[in-house]
Structure formats: C-alpha cells, structure tokens
Design an enzyme around this catalytic site. Structure first.
Site, PDB file in Angstrom:
ATOM      1  N   CYS A 123       0.033 -43.948  69.545  1.00  8.97           N
ATOM      2  CA  CYS A 123       0.884 -45.002  68.988  1.00  8.97           C
ATOM      3  C   CYS A 123       2.214 -45.054  69.737  1.00  8.97           C
ATOM      4  O   CYS A 123       2.675 -46.125  70.144  1.00  8.97           O
ATOM      5  CB  CYS A 123       1.090 -44.752  67.493  1.00  8.97           C
ATOM      6  SG  CYS A 123       1.931 -46.098  66.630  1.00  8.97           S
ATOM      7  N   CYS A 124       2.834 -43.892  69.946  1.00 11.07           N
ATOM      8  CA  CYS A 124       4.108 -43.850  70.683  1.00 11.07           C
ATOM      9  C   CYS A 124       3.914 -44.320  72.123  1.00 11.07           C
ATOM     10  O   CYS A 124       4.786 -44.988  72.682  1.00 11.07           O
ATOM     11  CB  CYS A 124       4.701 -42.437  70.676  1.00 11.07           C
ATOM     12  SG  CYS A 124       5.570 -41.996  69.161  1.00 11.07           S
ATOM     13  N   CYS A 206      10.826 -44.674  63.689  1.00  7.87           N
ATOM     14  CA  CYS A 206      10.021 -45.666  62.967  1.00  7.87           C
ATOM     15  C   CYS A 206       9.841 -45.234  61.512  1.00  7.87           C
ATOM     16  O   CYS A 206       9.718 -44.039  61.215  1.00  7.87           O
ATOM     17  CB  CYS A 206       8.654 -45.795  63.620  1.00  7.87           C
ATOM     18  SG  CYS A 206       8.696 -46.450  65.288  1.00  7.87           S
ATOM     19  N   CYS A 209       7.113 -42.708  60.310  1.00 10.82           N
ATOM     20  CA  CYS A 209       7.188 -41.360  60.890  1.00 10.82           C
ATOM     21  C   CYS A 209       8.524 -40.684  60.630  1.00 10.82           C
ATOM     22  O   CYS A 209       8.875 -39.700  61.279  1.00 10.82           O
ATOM     23  CB  CYS A 209       6.940 -41.437  62.396  1.00 10.82           C
ATOM     24  SG  CYS A 209       5.359 -42.172  62.787  1.00 10.82           S
ATOM     25  N   CYS A 232       8.838 -38.329  71.040  1.00  6.94           N
ATOM     26  CA  CYS A 232       7.937 -39.487  71.174  1.00  6.94           C
ATOM     27  C   CYS A 232       7.405 -39.652  72.587  1.00  6.94           C
ATOM     28  O   CYS A 232       6.611 -40.548  72.839  1.00  6.94           O
ATOM     29  CB  CYS A 232       8.631 -40.756  70.717  1.00  6.94           C
ATOM     30  SG  CYS A 232      10.343 -40.888  71.174  1.00  6.94           S
TER      31      CYS A 232
HETATM   32 FE1  SF4 Z   1       4.071 -45.239  66.143  1.00  5.67          FE
HETATM   33 FE2  SF4 Z   1       5.403 -43.470  64.645  1.00  5.67          FE
HETATM   34 FE3  SF4 Z   1       5.583 -43.426  67.352  1.00  5.67          FE
HETATM   35 FE4  SF4 Z   1       6.718 -45.395  65.920  1.00  5.67          FE
HETATM   36  S1  SF4 Z   1       7.266 -43.184  65.903  1.00  5.67           S
HETATM   37  S2  SF4 Z   1       5.567 -45.645  67.784  1.00  5.67           S
HETATM   38  S3  SF4 Z   1       5.183 -45.681  64.270  1.00  5.67           S
HETATM   39  S4  SF4 Z   1       3.768 -42.975  66.054  1.00  5.67           S
END
Ligand code: SF4
Length: 236
Positions: A123-124, A206, A209, A232
């Site tokens: 996701c990151c 985010c 998280c 991240c």
């Molecule tokens: Fe995705 Fe969480 Fe990374 Fe944001 S912090 S990009 S929601 S995994």
C-alpha cells in the site's frame, strides 16, 4: 558553485553532498536551507506530512515561493487535509505539489482490497513511494523534516546526503533538533500545527495506520501499531 550542465550527473551531486557534509557540519537549520537555495536554485522541494509547518516556516525564510510536496494518499485525516490547505493561506507565495497515486482509493480497494490491513508495505509503495519518486524526478534536491530524535531508525540521519534510491540530494536541516527545540520554535513563531497533535497524536500519517501512542511508546509508536512496520519506505 554553478549547477549549469550538471543536472543529470549523479557523480557531481554526490560530490556536492559529500562536501556539504563537511562544510555544514556546524550549520544551523537556516544556514543549511540558505545553502540549499544557493546550490539548487529553484530545483529543490520541501516534503511535508502536514503534521505541522515547522520545516515550511523555516524554508520560506530563505525562499518564500518554495515548492512543498504533499503525498495525497487518499487516506489522510480531514485535519491533515485542512492543515495542507491552511499552509497555503499562511504562506501564500509557496506552491503545494500534491503527489497522487495512479489509482484512487476506490480503484485500489476494488482491485486489491484494503491493502493497509493485508499488505501495508505494498500500500505504501503504491500510494507513497511511487508518487514520491515521480514527483522528485523534476528536482535536484529534497528537504525533509527527519530528526534523529524521531526514532532509532533515524538516529544517524545526516544533514546532507546523496539519496541513491531517488537519485537526488537529500537535505535534513533539522536532523539534530531535539523535541524541545522543535517545540520551542513552533511556539515562538506561532507556527501552524495539525489539530490532531493537541489530541495526543505524536506522529501523523494515514488515518487507517495511525493511532495515539501509549505512555511507553516512542513518538512514532502510533504508526502501523501491531503490524511490525515503522517506516513507509520513503526514507530508506
Ligand atoms: Fe497505505 Fe497506511 Fe501506507 Fe497510507 S500509511 S499508504 S494507508 S499502508
């Protein structure tokens, strides 16, 4: 030092970063930013998570029209988006560059589900690392608010370095600042802060998280809590 003709030459910029490490060893944050403006002209950008505008406030003192990079992941708290907008009011000459992922949140969740739960690393990558890389391609240096006091993973953060991963110089002008120093600067200059700080969030990313850290956690203890992840992927 003229930069003409060197913009695509990593060896040149690596040498610039190496010599700056010596030249700026005892420099304060404003001196480091003044060196950044002299060295890179308008080809540098300040990254901000919009937790506060400390780094932005410092940067506009050497270039009121500085570019500011914000990763628009689509998962931010409303307060963080509000802080991003308020920055453009407090510092009207700067330009906020919103780095956006290729897919909207809805498109990503339709394709892969909620990756922030199942695979936060991916996701990151999709929502932060790749958009960052694309955004930085137009610059010779980026400035970050990393401080050695943030976390053990940042304890050796240099003031200036060659960022191999992104192919440009990385400047951390407040690397040596303590929490107390940062607090003092914010208070003395009345710098904008994300309202979530007052609610006890010490490191704001985010929304899915980020939690409030407990009394025994470090400042970044509320990030990816329980997922064994502490960074991240933006900073190596
Ligand atoms: Fe995705 Fe969480 Fe990374 Fe944001 S912090 S990009 S929601 S995994």
């Amino acid at each position: 030092m003229s930069t003409t003709g060197h913009r695509k030459d990593p060896a040149y910029w690596k040498a610039v970063a190496d010599s700056a490490c010596v030249e700026l060893a005892d420099a304060d944050a404003l001196e480091t930013l003044a060196w950044t403006a002299r060295t890179f002209g308008d080809r540098w950008i300040v990254a901000s998570s919009m937790q506060d505008a400390l780094l932005i406030d410092l940067a506009v003192r050497v270039n009121p029209a500085v570019d500011v990079l914000f990763l628009q992941t689509g998962y931010h708290f409303p307060e963080t988006l509000g802080t991003r907008d308020a920055v453009t009011v407090d510092y009207p000459r700067l330009r906020v560059i919103d780095a956006e992922p290729e897919q909207s949140v809805a498109e990503q969740e339709a394709a892969y589900g909620t990756l922030h739960r199942t695979d936060p690393g991916r996701c990151c990558q999709l929502r932060k690392v790749r958009p960052l890389r694309r955004a930085l391609a137009g610059y010779d240096a980026w400035v970050t608010g990393i401080r050695r006091a943030d976390a053990p993973t940042r304890a050796d953060a240099p003031l200036v370095s060659w960022d191999e991963r992104h192919g440009l110089v990385k400047v951390n002008p407040i690397a040596a600042w303590s929490d107390e120093r940062a607090e003092r600067y914010l208070a003395e200059r009345g710098v904008l802060r994300n309202p979530l700080v007052a609610e006890g969030y010490t490191s704001i990313g985010c929304a899915p998280c980020t939690t409030k850290p407990g009394p025994d956690d470090g400042p970044r203890g509320g990030r990816w809590a329980g997922l064994g992840k502490t960074e991240c992927g933006l900073h190596g």
